[in-house]
Design a protein around this motif. Structure first.
Motif, PDB file in Angstrom:
ATOM      1  N   ASN A 102      69.868  44.669   4.024  1.00 52.73           N
ATOM      2  CA  ASN A 102      68.524  44.693   3.413  1.00 52.73           C
ATOM      3  C   ASN A 102      67.573  43.587   3.820  1.00 52.73           C
ATOM      4  N   SER A 103      68.037  42.616   4.566  1.00 49.09           N
ATOM      5  CA  SER A 103      67.172  41.468   4.887  1.00 49.09           C
ATOM      6  C   SER A 103      67.726  40.739   6.100  1.00 49.09           C
ATOM      7  N   GLY A 104      66.950  39.746   6.539  1.00 42.99           N
ATOM      8  CA  GLY A 104      67.377  38.955   7.683  1.00 42.99           C
ATOM      9  C   GLY A 104      68.606  38.115   7.369  1.00 42.99           C
ATOM     10  N   ALA A 105      68.585  37.472   6.198  1.00 41.90           N
ATOM     11  CA  ALA A 105      69.734  36.634   5.825  1.00 41.90           C
ATOM     12  C   ALA A 105      71.001  37.477   5.779  1.00 41.90           C
ATOM     13  N   GLU A 106      70.877  38.673   5.220  1.00 44.09           N
ATOM     14  CA  GLU A 106      72.059  39.548   5.144  1.00 44.09           C
ATOM     15  C   GLU A 106      72.509  40.009   6.530  1.00 44.09           C
ATOM     16  N   ALA A 107      71.553  40.178   7.429  1.00 47.15           N
ATOM     17  CA  ALA A 107      71.921  40.568   8.797  1.00 47.15           C
ATOM     18  C   ALA A 107      72.718  39.432   9.445  1.00 47.15           C
ATOM     19  N   ASN A 108      72.247  38.190   9.247  1.00 53.02           N
ATOM     20  CA  ASN A 108      72.987  37.062   9.815  1.00 53.02           C
ATOM     21  C   ASN A 108      74.329  36.859   9.111  1.00 53.02           C
ATOM     22  N   GLU A 109      74.374  37.137   7.813  1.00 45.30           N
ATOM     23  CA  GLU A 109      75.663  37.099   7.103  1.00 45.30           C
ATOM     24  C   GLU A 109      76.636  38.072   7.772  1.00 45.30           C
ATOM     25  N   SER A 136      66.989  25.360  14.012  1.00 47.14           N
ATOM     26  CA  SER A 136      67.067  26.827  13.863  1.00 47.14           C
ATOM     27  C   SER A 136      66.780  27.226  12.420  1.00 47.14           C
ATOM     28  N   PHE A 137      66.518  28.499  12.227  1.00 44.75           N
ATOM     29  CA  PHE A 137      66.419  29.052  10.873  1.00 44.75           C
ATOM     30  C   PHE A 137      67.111  30.408  10.855  1.00 44.75           C
ATOM     31  N   HIS A 138      68.088  30.543   9.948  1.00 46.36           N
ATOM     32  CA  HIS A 138      68.824  31.809   9.906  1.00 46.36           C
ATOM     33  C   HIS A 138      68.879  32.440   8.522  1.00 46.36           C
ATOM     34  N   GLY A 139      68.229  31.829   7.515  1.00 46.00           N
ATOM     35  CA  GLY A 139      68.195  32.479   6.208  1.00 46.00           C
ATOM     36  C   GLY A 139      68.494  31.534   5.068  1.00 46.00           C
ATOM     37  N   ARG A 140      68.506  32.096   3.853  1.00 49.61           N
ATOM     38  CA  ARG A 140      68.578  31.287   2.630  1.00 49.61           C
ATOM     39  C   ARG A 140      69.820  31.555   1.786  1.00 49.61           C
ATOM     40  N   LEU A 188      71.958  32.227  18.056  1.00 49.39           N
ATOM     41  CA  LEU A 188      70.733  31.516  18.438  1.00 49.39           C
ATOM     42  C   LEU A 188      69.494  32.384  18.384  1.00 49.39           C
ATOM     43  N   GLU A 189      68.367  31.709  18.164  1.00 47.40           N
ATOM     44  CA  GLU A 189      67.055  32.343  18.291  1.00 47.40           C
ATOM     45  C   GLU A 189      66.562  32.051  19.707  1.00 47.40           C
ATOM     46  N   LEU A 190      66.012  33.047  20.371  1.00 50.70           N
ATOM     47  CA  LEU A 190      65.500  32.808  21.733  1.00 50.70           C
ATOM     48  C   LEU A 190      64.093  32.207  21.689  1.00 50.70           C
ATOM     49  N   GLY A 193      61.467  30.351  15.567  1.00 51.19           N
ATOM     50  CA  GLY A 193      60.198  30.686  14.897  1.00 51.19           C
ATOM     51  C   GLY A 193      59.822  29.660  13.850  1.00 51.19           C
ATOM     52  N   GLU A 194      60.615  29.617  12.761  1.00 54.47           N
ATOM     53  CA  GLU A 194      60.319  28.686  11.659  1.00 54.47           C
ATOM     54  C   GLU A 194      60.409  27.237  12.144  1.00 54.47           C
ATOM     55  N   GLY A 195      61.245  26.993  13.122  1.00 50.10           N
ATOM     56  CA  GLY A 195      61.485  25.627  13.625  1.00 50.10           C
ATOM     57  C   GLY A 195      60.355  25.062  14.452  1.00 50.10           C
ATOM     58  N   VAL A 221      72.461  36.914  18.995  1.00 48.79           N
ATOM     59  CA  VAL A 221      71.051  36.547  19.056  1.00 48.79           C
ATOM     60  C   VAL A 221      70.352  36.993  17.774  1.00 48.79           C
ATOM     61  N   ASP A 222      69.711  36.036  17.128  1.00 42.83           N
ATOM     62  CA  ASP A 222      68.936  36.311  15.914  1.00 42.83           C
ATOM     63  C   ASP A 222      67.543  36.773  16.335  1.00 42.83           C
ATOM     64  N   GLU A 223      67.323  38.090  16.251  1.00 36.33           N
ATOM     65  CA  GLU A 223      66.036  38.681  16.667  1.00 36.33           C
ATOM     66  C   GLU A 223      65.202  39.050  15.440  1.00 36.33           C
ATOM     67  N   ILE A 224      65.469  38.388  14.335  1.00 33.81           N
ATOM     68  CA  ILE A 224      64.801  38.767  13.088  1.00 33.81           C
ATOM     69  C   ILE A 224      63.288  38.560  13.180  1.00 33.81           C
ATOM     70  N   GLN A 225      62.875  37.468  13.797  1.00 38.13           N
ATOM     71  CA  GLN A 225      61.440  37.227  13.976  1.00 38.13           C
ATOM     72  C   GLN A 225      60.931  37.689  15.341  1.00 38.13           C
ATOM     73  N   THR A 226      61.813  37.653  16.340  1.00 37.33           N
ATOM     74  CA  THR A 226      61.375  37.939  17.713  1.00 37.33           C
ATOM     75  C   THR A 226      61.533  39.409  18.103  1.00 37.33           C
ATOM     76  N   ALA A 250      65.693  42.387  11.251  1.00 39.43           N
ATOM     77  CA  ALA A 250      65.163  42.676   9.905  1.00 39.43           C
ATOM     78  C   ALA A 250      63.644  42.806  10.065  1.00 39.43           C
ATOM     79  N   LYS A 251      62.885  42.093   9.247  1.00 37.62           N
ATOM     80  CA  LYS A 251      61.428  42.012   9.324  1.00 37.62           C
ATOM     81  C   LYS A 251      60.744  43.286   9.856  1.00 37.62           C
ATOM     82  N   GLY A 252      60.368  43.313  11.132  1.00 38.22           N
ATOM     83  CA  GLY A 252      59.580  44.413  11.691  1.00 38.22           C
ATOM     84  C   GLY A 252      60.295  45.753  11.768  1.00 38.22           C
TER      85      GLY A 252
HETATM   86  N1  PLP Z   1      66.302  34.517  10.889  1.00 40.02           N
HETATM   87  C1  PLP Z   1      65.079  34.250  11.353  1.00 40.02           C
HETATM   88  C2  PLP Z   1      64.900  33.903  12.786  1.00 40.02           C
HETATM   89  C3  PLP Z   1      63.971  34.309  10.494  1.00 40.02           C
HETATM   90  O1  PLP Z   1      62.752  34.040  10.974  1.00 40.02           O
HETATM   91  C4  PLP Z   1      64.176  34.649   9.141  1.00 40.02           C
HETATM   92  C5  PLP Z   1      63.048  34.684   8.197  1.00 40.02           C
HETATM   93  O2  PLP Z   1      62.018  34.085   8.404  1.00 40.02           O
HETATM   94  C6  PLP Z   1      65.483  34.925   8.702  1.00 40.02           C
HETATM   95  C7  PLP Z   1      66.518  34.846   9.598  1.00 40.02           C
HETATM   96  C8  PLP Z   1      65.749  35.294   7.270  1.00 40.02           C
HETATM   97  O3  PLP Z   1      65.233  36.554   6.995  1.00 40.02           O
HETATM   98  P1  PLP Z   1      65.020  37.036   5.473  1.00 40.02           P
HETATM   99  O4  PLP Z   1      63.925  36.205   4.896  1.00 40.02           O
HETATM  100  O5  PLP Z   1      64.658  38.494   5.603  1.00 40.02           O
HETATM  101  O6  PLP Z   1      66.314  36.846   4.767  1.00 40.02           O
END
Ligand code: PLP
Length: 395
Positions: A102-109, A136-140, A188-190, A193-195, A221-226, A250-252
Protein backbone atom coordinates in the motif's frame (compact mmCIF):
# COMPACT_ATOMS: atom_id res chain seq x y z
CA UNK A 1 -14.51 15.27 26.07
CA UNK A 2 -10.86 16.22 25.59
CA UNK A 3 -11.08 14.72 22.15
CA UNK A 4 -14.26 16.44 21.13
CA UNK A 5 -13.21 18.73 18.26
CA UNK A 6 -16.24 20.95 18.97
CA UNK A 7 -14.86 22.05 22.33
CA UNK A 8 -11.15 21.26 22.29
CA UNK A 9 -8.53 23.73 21.10
CA UNK A 10 -6.13 20.82 20.53
CA UNK A 11 -6.09 19.59 16.95
CA UNK A 12 -7.54 16.10 16.63
CA UNK A 13 -4.64 15.40 14.25
CA UNK A 14 -1.21 14.48 15.54
CA UNK A 15 1.37 17.09 14.60
CA UNK A 16 3.49 14.83 12.37
CA UNK A 17 3.41 17.49 9.64
CA UNK A 18 4.14 21.22 9.94
CA UNK A 19 1.38 22.10 7.52
CA UNK A 20 1.25 25.21 5.37
CA UNK A 21 -1.86 27.34 5.98
CA UNK A 22 -3.50 26.14 2.78
CA UNK A 23 -6.47 23.77 2.45
CA UNK A 24 -6.52 22.12 -0.95
CA UNK A 25 -9.93 20.89 -2.02
CA UNK A 26 -9.73 20.36 -5.77
CA UNK A 27 -7.20 19.46 -8.44
CA UNK A 28 -7.06 19.13 -12.21
CA UNK A 29 -3.95 18.64 -14.33
CA UNK A 30 -1.12 20.85 -13.05
CA UNK A 31 -3.37 22.97 -10.82
CA UNK A 32 -5.03 22.74 -7.42
CA UNK A 33 -7.57 25.03 -5.75
CA UNK A 34 -7.88 25.91 -2.09
CA UNK A 35 -11.09 26.24 -0.08
CA UNK A 36 -11.16 29.98 -0.89
CA UNK A 37 -11.17 29.25 -4.62
CA UNK A 38 -7.53 30.33 -5.05
CA UNK A 39 -5.68 28.51 -7.84
CA UNK A 40 -2.12 27.21 -7.42
CA UNK A 41 0.34 25.78 -9.94
CA UNK A 42 1.30 22.47 -8.34
CA UNK A 43 4.90 21.53 -9.10
CA UNK A 44 5.00 19.02 -6.23
CA UNK A 45 2.61 16.48 -7.81
CA UNK A 46 1.71 15.35 -4.28
CA UNK A 47 5.45 14.57 -3.90
CA UNK A 48 5.95 12.65 -7.15
CA UNK A 49 2.61 10.88 -6.88
CA UNK A 50 0.16 12.60 -9.25
CA UNK A 51 2.52 12.02 -12.16
CA UNK A 52 -0.28 12.23 -14.74
CA UNK A 53 -1.54 15.45 -13.15
CA UNK A 54 -4.47 15.71 -10.79
CA UNK A 55 -7.58 13.62 -11.52
CA UNK A 56 -6.39 12.44 -14.95
CA UNK A 57 -9.32 11.39 -17.16
CA UNK A 58 -7.64 8.13 -18.27
CA UNK A 59 -7.48 6.94 -14.65
CA UNK A 60 -10.75 8.52 -13.51
CA UNK A 61 -12.76 6.60 -16.12
CA UNK A 62 -11.31 3.24 -15.03
CA UNK A 63 -11.84 4.04 -11.37
CA UNK A 64 -15.45 5.06 -11.95
CA UNK A 65 -16.04 1.79 -13.76
CA UNK A 66 -14.41 -0.23 -10.97
CA UNK A 67 -16.37 1.66 -8.29
CA UNK A 68 -19.56 0.22 -9.78
CA UNK A 69 -18.37 -3.37 -9.47
CA UNK A 70 -16.03 -4.25 -6.61
CA UNK A 71 -13.91 -2.16 -4.26
CA UNK A 72 -12.14 -4.78 -2.23
CA UNK A 73 -11.53 -8.48 -2.35
CA UNK A 74 -9.14 -10.54 -0.25
CA UNK A 75 -5.91 -11.77 -1.77
CA UNK A 76 -7.23 -15.26 -1.03
CA UNK A 77 -8.96 -14.91 -4.43
CA UNK A 78 -7.78 -13.93 -7.89
CA UNK A 79 -7.97 -10.20 -8.66
CA UNK A 80 -7.92 -9.53 -12.43
CA UNK A 81 -6.70 -5.90 -12.18
CA UNK A 82 -3.84 -7.00 -9.95
CA UNK A 83 -2.78 -9.70 -12.39
CA UNK A 84 -3.05 -7.24 -15.28
CA UNK A 85 -0.94 -4.62 -13.47
CA UNK A 86 1.68 -7.20 -12.52
CA UNK A 87 1.80 -8.28 -16.17
CA UNK A 88 2.31 -4.69 -17.30
CA UNK A 89 5.09 -4.08 -14.78
CA UNK A 90 6.86 -7.30 -15.73
CA UNK A 91 6.52 -6.62 -19.46
CA UNK A 92 8.08 -3.19 -19.00
CA UNK A 93 10.88 -3.96 -16.54
CA UNK A 94 13.70 -6.45 -16.01
CA UNK A 95 11.71 -8.19 -13.27
CA UNK A 96 9.56 -11.33 -13.42
CA UNK A 97 7.08 -11.28 -10.53
CA UNK A 98 5.29 -8.66 -8.46
CA UNK A 99 4.04 -8.32 -4.87
CA UNK A 100 1.56 -5.53 -4.08
CA UNK A 101 1.23 -3.49 -0.90
CA UNK A 102 0.00 0.00 0.00
CA UNK A 103 2.89 2.45 0.26
CA UNK A 104 6.55 3.08 -0.37
CA UNK A 105 7.62 2.08 3.13
CA UNK A 106 5.73 -1.18 2.77
CA UNK A 107 7.34 -1.80 -0.61
CA UNK A 108 10.79 -1.38 0.96
CA UNK A 109 9.72 -3.58 3.88
CA UNK A 110 8.85 -6.25 1.32
CA UNK A 111 12.23 -5.72 -0.37
CA UNK A 112 14.08 -6.12 2.94
CA UNK A 113 12.04 -9.19 3.83
CA UNK A 114 12.52 -10.86 0.46
CA UNK A 115 16.28 -10.19 0.65
CA UNK A 116 16.53 -11.92 4.03
CA UNK A 117 14.28 -14.75 2.98
CA UNK A 118 16.22 -15.28 -0.26
CA UNK A 119 19.49 -15.41 1.67
CA UNK A 120 18.14 -17.75 4.31
CA UNK A 121 15.60 -19.99 2.50
CA UNK A 122 16.91 -20.07 -1.07
CA UNK A 123 20.67 -19.70 -0.59
CA UNK A 124 20.68 -21.41 2.82
CA UNK A 125 22.94 -18.85 4.49
CA UNK A 126 22.49 -16.75 7.62
CA UNK A 127 23.04 -13.51 5.69
CA UNK A 128 20.70 -10.71 6.66
CA UNK A 129 22.60 -7.43 6.35
CA UNK A 130 21.15 -4.85 3.94
CA UNK A 131 23.54 -2.13 2.85
CA UNK A 132 22.02 1.31 2.27
CA UNK A 133 23.60 4.74 1.80
CA UNK A 134 24.10 7.94 3.75
CA UNK A 135 21.45 10.62 3.02
CA UNK A 136 19.10 7.92 1.70
CA UNK A 137 15.40 7.83 2.49
CA UNK A 138 13.46 4.58 2.46
CA UNK A 139 10.41 5.18 4.67
CA UNK A 140 9.04 5.64 8.17
CA UNK A 141 8.27 2.14 9.43
CA UNK A 142 10.75 0.76 11.97
CA UNK A 143 12.65 -1.31 9.40
CA UNK A 144 12.64 1.34 6.68
CA UNK A 145 13.68 4.18 8.98
CA UNK A 146 16.45 1.88 10.16
CA UNK A 147 17.40 1.42 6.51
CA UNK A 148 17.35 5.19 5.99
CA UNK A 149 20.79 6.80 6.21
CA UNK A 150 19.64 9.94 8.03
CA UNK A 151 19.82 10.34 11.79
CA UNK A 152 17.08 12.99 11.86
CA UNK A 153 14.56 10.36 10.69
CA UNK A 154 15.71 7.92 13.39
CA UNK A 155 15.96 10.20 16.44
CA UNK A 156 13.72 9.14 19.30
CA UNK A 157 12.91 5.76 17.78
CA UNK A 158 15.81 3.74 19.17
CA UNK A 159 16.64 0.92 19.22
CA UNK A 160 16.63 0.63 15.45
CA UNK A 161 15.95 -2.62 13.65
CA UNK A 162 19.34 -4.29 13.33
CA UNK A 163 20.85 -5.51 10.10
CA UNK A 164 21.53 -2.27 8.23
CA UNK A 165 24.80 -0.56 7.46
CA UNK A 166 25.20 2.75 5.60
CA UNK A 167 27.99 3.36 3.12
CA UNK A 168 28.97 6.67 1.53
CA UNK A 169 27.00 7.37 -1.64
CA UNK A 170 28.91 7.80 -4.90
CA UNK A 171 32.06 6.77 -3.06
CA UNK A 172 34.25 4.22 -4.82
CA UNK A 173 36.36 3.46 -1.75
CA UNK A 174 33.35 2.32 0.26
CA UNK A 175 32.51 -0.23 -2.46
CA UNK A 176 35.77 -2.01 -1.55
CA UNK A 177 34.18 -2.86 1.80
CA UNK A 178 31.07 -4.37 0.27
CA UNK A 179 32.07 -7.97 -0.47
CA UNK A 180 33.70 -8.44 2.96
CA UNK A 181 30.50 -7.37 4.72
CA UNK A 182 28.73 -10.34 3.07
CA UNK A 183 25.37 -8.57 2.91
CA UNK A 184 22.17 -10.16 1.66
CA UNK A 185 21.42 -7.07 -0.41
CA UNK A 186 22.13 -3.47 -1.29
CA UNK A 187 19.19 -1.04 -1.39
CA UNK A 188 19.73 2.25 -3.18
CA UNK A 189 18.05 5.24 -4.76
CA UNK A 190 19.54 6.15 -8.14
CA UNK A 191 18.61 9.75 -7.41
CA UNK A 192 18.42 10.42 -3.68
CA UNK A 193 15.19 12.42 -3.55
CA UNK A 194 14.54 13.43 0.06
CA UNK A 195 18.30 13.49 0.69
CA UNK A 196 18.83 16.46 -1.65
CA UNK A 197 18.20 15.37 -5.27
CA UNK A 198 21.59 13.68 -5.63
CA UNK A 199 22.03 11.49 -8.72
CA UNK A 200 24.22 8.39 -8.50
CA UNK A 201 27.33 8.44 -10.69
CA UNK A 202 26.98 5.97 -13.59
CA UNK A 203 30.46 4.40 -13.20
CA UNK A 204 29.92 3.97 -9.47
CA UNK A 205 26.57 2.25 -10.08
CA UNK A 206 28.12 -0.08 -12.68
CA UNK A 207 30.88 -1.03 -10.25
CA UNK A 208 28.31 -1.59 -7.50
CA UNK A 209 26.31 -3.86 -9.81
CA UNK A 210 29.43 -5.83 -10.75
CA UNK A 211 30.37 -6.41 -7.10
CA UNK A 212 26.79 -7.49 -6.31
CA UNK A 213 26.82 -9.97 -9.22
CA UNK A 214 30.22 -11.44 -8.32
CA UNK A 215 29.22 -11.96 -4.71
CA UNK A 216 25.57 -12.95 -5.08
CA UNK A 217 24.41 -9.81 -3.28
CA UNK A 218 20.92 -8.65 -4.35
CA UNK A 219 20.83 -5.25 -6.03
CA UNK A 220 17.61 -3.57 -4.94
CA UNK A 221 16.63 -0.20 -6.38
CA UNK A 222 14.19 2.08 -4.58
CA UNK A 223 12.22 3.64 -7.45
CA UNK A 224 9.50 5.02 -5.21
CA UNK A 225 10.27 8.63 -6.13
CA UNK A 226 12.17 8.07 -9.38
CA UNK A 227 9.85 5.52 -11.00
CA UNK A 228 6.77 5.74 -13.18
CA UNK A 229 8.32 8.00 -15.81
CA UNK A 230 9.58 10.70 -13.44
CA UNK A 231 13.13 10.75 -14.86
CA UNK A 232 12.15 10.39 -18.52
CA UNK A 233 12.23 6.59 -18.55
CA UNK A 234 9.66 4.34 -16.89
CA UNK A 235 12.29 3.43 -14.25
CA UNK A 236 15.44 5.35 -13.44
CA UNK A 237 17.62 2.19 -13.52
CA UNK A 238 17.14 2.21 -17.32
CA UNK A 239 19.50 5.21 -17.49
CA UNK A 240 22.27 3.14 -15.91
CA UNK A 241 22.42 -0.01 -18.04
CA UNK A 242 21.87 -2.23 -14.99
CA UNK A 243 19.36 -4.93 -14.05
CA UNK A 244 18.25 -4.75 -10.44
CA UNK A 245 17.10 -7.95 -8.73
CA UNK A 246 14.37 -6.09 -6.87
CA UNK A 247 12.62 -2.78 -7.68
CA UNK A 248 10.41 -1.03 -5.12
CA UNK A 249 7.58 1.21 -6.30
CA UNK A 250 4.75 3.33 -4.89
CA UNK A 251 3.84 7.03 -5.32
CA UNK A 252 3.17 7.49 -9.08
CA UNK A 253 2.04 3.89 -9.58
CA UNK A 254 -1.56 4.67 -8.60
CA UNK A 255 -1.83 8.32 -9.71
CA UNK A 256 -2.76 9.22 -6.11
CA UNK A 257 -4.39 6.02 -4.92
CA UNK A 258 -2.36 4.26 -2.22
CA UNK A 259 -0.41 1.43 -3.78
CA UNK A 260 3.08 0.02 -3.44
CA UNK A 261 4.84 -2.89 -5.11
CA UNK A 262 8.05 -4.77 -5.53
CA UNK A 263 9.08 -6.38 -8.79
CA UNK A 264 11.67 -9.13 -8.44
CA UNK A 265 13.64 -11.51 -10.60
CA UNK A 266 12.11 -14.98 -10.57
CA UNK A 267 14.93 -16.62 -8.57
CA UNK A 268 14.40 -14.01 -5.84
CA UNK A 269 10.59 -13.91 -6.06
CA UNK A 270 10.36 -17.60 -5.27
CA UNK A 271 11.62 -16.83 -1.74
CA UNK A 272 8.07 -15.63 -1.01
CA UNK A 273 5.94 -18.76 -0.84
CA UNK A 274 2.34 -18.93 0.45
CA UNK A 275 2.06 -17.52 3.96
CA UNK A 276 5.48 -15.86 3.97
CA UNK A 277 4.25 -12.32 3.35
CA UNK A 278 0.94 -10.58 2.73
CA UNK A 279 -1.24 -7.50 2.94
CA UNK A 280 -5.02 -7.16 3.35
CA UNK A 281 -5.39 -4.20 1.03
CA UNK A 282 -2.32 -4.84 -1.13
CA UNK A 283 -3.25 -4.60 -4.81
CA UNK A 284 -6.99 -4.46 -4.22
CA UNK A 285 -9.32 -4.13 -7.25
CA UNK A 286 -9.72 -0.35 -6.91
CA UNK A 287 -6.08 0.67 -6.53
CA UNK A 288 -4.94 -1.71 -9.21
CA UNK A 289 -7.59 -0.29 -11.58
CA UNK A 290 -5.77 3.03 -11.10
CA UNK A 291 -2.42 1.29 -11.51
CA UNK A 292 -3.39 -0.43 -14.76
CA UNK A 293 -4.73 2.80 -16.26
CA UNK A 294 -1.62 4.71 -15.13
CA UNK A 295 0.97 2.26 -16.42
CA UNK A 296 -0.94 1.59 -19.62
CA UNK A 297 -1.02 5.32 -20.31
CA UNK A 298 2.69 5.82 -19.60
CA UNK A 299 3.79 2.94 -21.82
CA UNK A 300 1.38 3.39 -24.73
CA UNK A 301 1.19 7.18 -25.09
CA UNK A 302 4.03 9.52 -26.02
CA UNK A 303 4.28 10.72 -22.42
CA UNK A 304 7.93 9.76 -21.91
CA UNK A 305 8.94 11.61 -25.08
CA UNK A 306 7.02 14.59 -23.73
CA UNK A 307 8.79 14.30 -20.34
CA UNK A 308 12.19 14.40 -22.03
CA UNK A 309 11.26 17.37 -24.22
CA UNK A 310 9.70 19.36 -21.41
CA UNK A 311 12.59 18.50 -19.05
CA UNK A 312 15.06 19.85 -21.60
CA UNK A 313 13.02 23.03 -21.80
CA UNK A 314 12.90 23.28 -17.98
CA UNK A 315 16.68 22.68 -17.81
CA UNK A 316 17.32 25.58 -20.16
CA UNK A 317 15.05 27.87 -18.17
CA UNK A 318 16.67 26.86 -14.86
CA UNK A 319 20.15 27.36 -16.33
CA UNK A 320 19.04 30.85 -17.33
CA UNK A 321 17.81 31.56 -13.79
CA UNK A 322 21.17 30.36 -12.46
CA UNK A 323 22.95 33.08 -14.45
CA UNK A 324 20.64 35.70 -12.89
CA UNK A 325 20.89 34.73 -9.20
CA UNK A 326 24.29 34.14 -7.65
CA UNK A 327 22.80 32.25 -4.69
CA UNK A 328 21.93 29.39 -7.06
CA UNK A 329 24.91 27.04 -6.83
CA UNK A 330 23.80 24.12 -8.94
CA UNK A 331 20.87 22.43 -10.67
CA UNK A 332 20.68 18.67 -10.17
CA UNK A 333 18.41 15.81 -11.12
CA UNK A 334 16.99 14.10 -14.14
CA UNK A 335 13.81 14.45 -16.16
CA UNK A 336 11.17 16.11 -14.03
CA UNK A 337 12.87 15.50 -10.68
CA UNK A 338 14.96 18.63 -10.19
CA UNK A 339 16.84 20.19 -7.31
CA UNK A 340 17.92 23.82 -7.27
CA UNK A 341 20.84 24.07 -4.87
CA UNK A 342 20.76 27.45 -3.15
CA UNK A 343 22.94 29.27 -0.64
CA UNK A 344 19.85 30.70 1.03
CA UNK A 345 17.05 29.12 3.06
CA UNK A 346 15.12 26.81 0.72
CA UNK A 347 12.11 26.75 3.07
CA UNK A 348 11.74 30.53 2.72
CA UNK A 349 11.62 30.14 -1.07
CA UNK A 350 8.91 27.49 -0.78
CA UNK A 351 6.96 29.68 1.63
CA UNK A 352 7.14 32.71 -0.66
CA UNK A 353 6.21 30.59 -3.67
CA UNK A 354 2.96 29.61 -1.94
CA UNK A 355 1.97 33.25 -1.49
CA UNK A 356 2.59 33.56 -5.24
CA UNK A 357 0.31 30.59 -5.91
CA UNK A 358 3.06 28.10 -6.72
CA UNK A 359 3.60 24.82 -4.83
CA UNK A 360 7.17 23.49 -4.71
CA UNK A 361 9.20 21.51 -2.16
CA UNK A 362 12.47 21.44 -0.29
CA UNK A 363 14.87 18.49 -0.07
CA UNK A 364 16.96 19.53 2.93
CA UNK A 365 17.81 23.09 4.01
CA UNK A 366 19.45 24.24 0.78
CA UNK A 367 17.64 22.41 -1.98
CA UNK A 368 14.45 23.55 -3.68
CA UNK A 369 12.84 20.45 -5.17
CA UNK A 370 10.70 20.64 -8.29
CA UNK A 371 8.39 17.78 -9.25
CA UNK A 372 6.04 18.96 -12.01
CA UNK A 373 3.41 16.58 -13.32
CA UNK A 374 4.79 14.62 -16.27
CA UNK A 375 1.97 16.15 -18.30
CA UNK A 376 3.09 19.75 -17.62
CA UNK A 377 3.02 21.96 -20.72
CA UNK A 378 5.59 24.47 -21.96
CA UNK A 379 3.25 27.26 -20.91
CA UNK A 380 3.06 25.89 -17.38
CA UNK A 381 6.85 25.63 -17.20
CA UNK A 382 7.06 29.26 -18.29
CA UNK A 383 4.48 30.26 -15.69
CA UNK A 384 6.52 28.40 -13.06
CA UNK A 385 9.77 30.10 -14.07
CA UNK A 386 8.10 33.52 -14.00
CA UNK A 387 6.79 33.00 -10.47
CA UNK A 388 10.07 31.51 -9.28
CA UNK A 389 12.02 34.45 -10.68
CA UNK A 390 9.72 36.84 -8.82
CA UNK A 391 10.23 34.84 -5.61
CA UNK A 392 14.02 34.80 -6.11
CA UNK A 393 14.01 38.58 -6.57
CA UNK A 394 12.41 38.93 -3.13
CA UNK A 395 15.04 36.77 -1.38
N1 PLP B 1 11.50 5.64 -0.65
C1 PLP B 1 11.66 6.82 -1.26
C2 PLP B 1 12.79 7.00 -2.20
C3 PLP B 1 10.76 7.87 -1.01
O1 PLP B 1 10.94 9.04 -1.63
C4 PLP B 1 9.70 7.65 -0.11
C5 PLP B 1 8.75 8.74 0.21
O2 PLP B 1 9.04 9.90 0.04
C6 PLP B 1 9.57 6.39 0.50
C7 PLP B 1 10.48 5.42 0.21
C8 PLP B 1 8.44 6.12 1.46
O3 PLP B 1 7.23 6.08 0.79
P1 PLP B 1 5.84 6.20 1.59
O4 PLP B 1 5.76 7.59 2.13
O5 PLP B 1 4.79 5.91 0.55
O6 PLP B 1 5.87 5.17 2.67
Amino acid sequence: MANNPEVSTVSPLMATYARFPVTIVKGKGSYVWDDQGKKYLDFTSGIATCNLGHVPDVVKEKLEEQLQNLWHCSNLYHIPNQEKLAGLLVANSCGDQVFFCNSGAEANEAAIKIARRYAQKVKGTDQHLVITFKQSFHGRTMATLSATGQEKIQKGFYPLVSGFQYLAYNDFASLDLLADLKPAAVLLELIQGEGGVIPAEPEWVKKLEAICKENDILLMVDEIQTGMGRTGKLFSYEHYDIEPDVISLAKGLGSGLPIGAIIAKERVAKAFDPGSHGSTFGGNPLVTAAGVATVQHIVTSNLLTHVNEIAEYLDAELADLKTKFSFIKDIRGKGLLKGIIVEVNAAEIVQKAITNQLLILTAGPNVVRILPPLTATKEEILQFVKILEKVFQSI
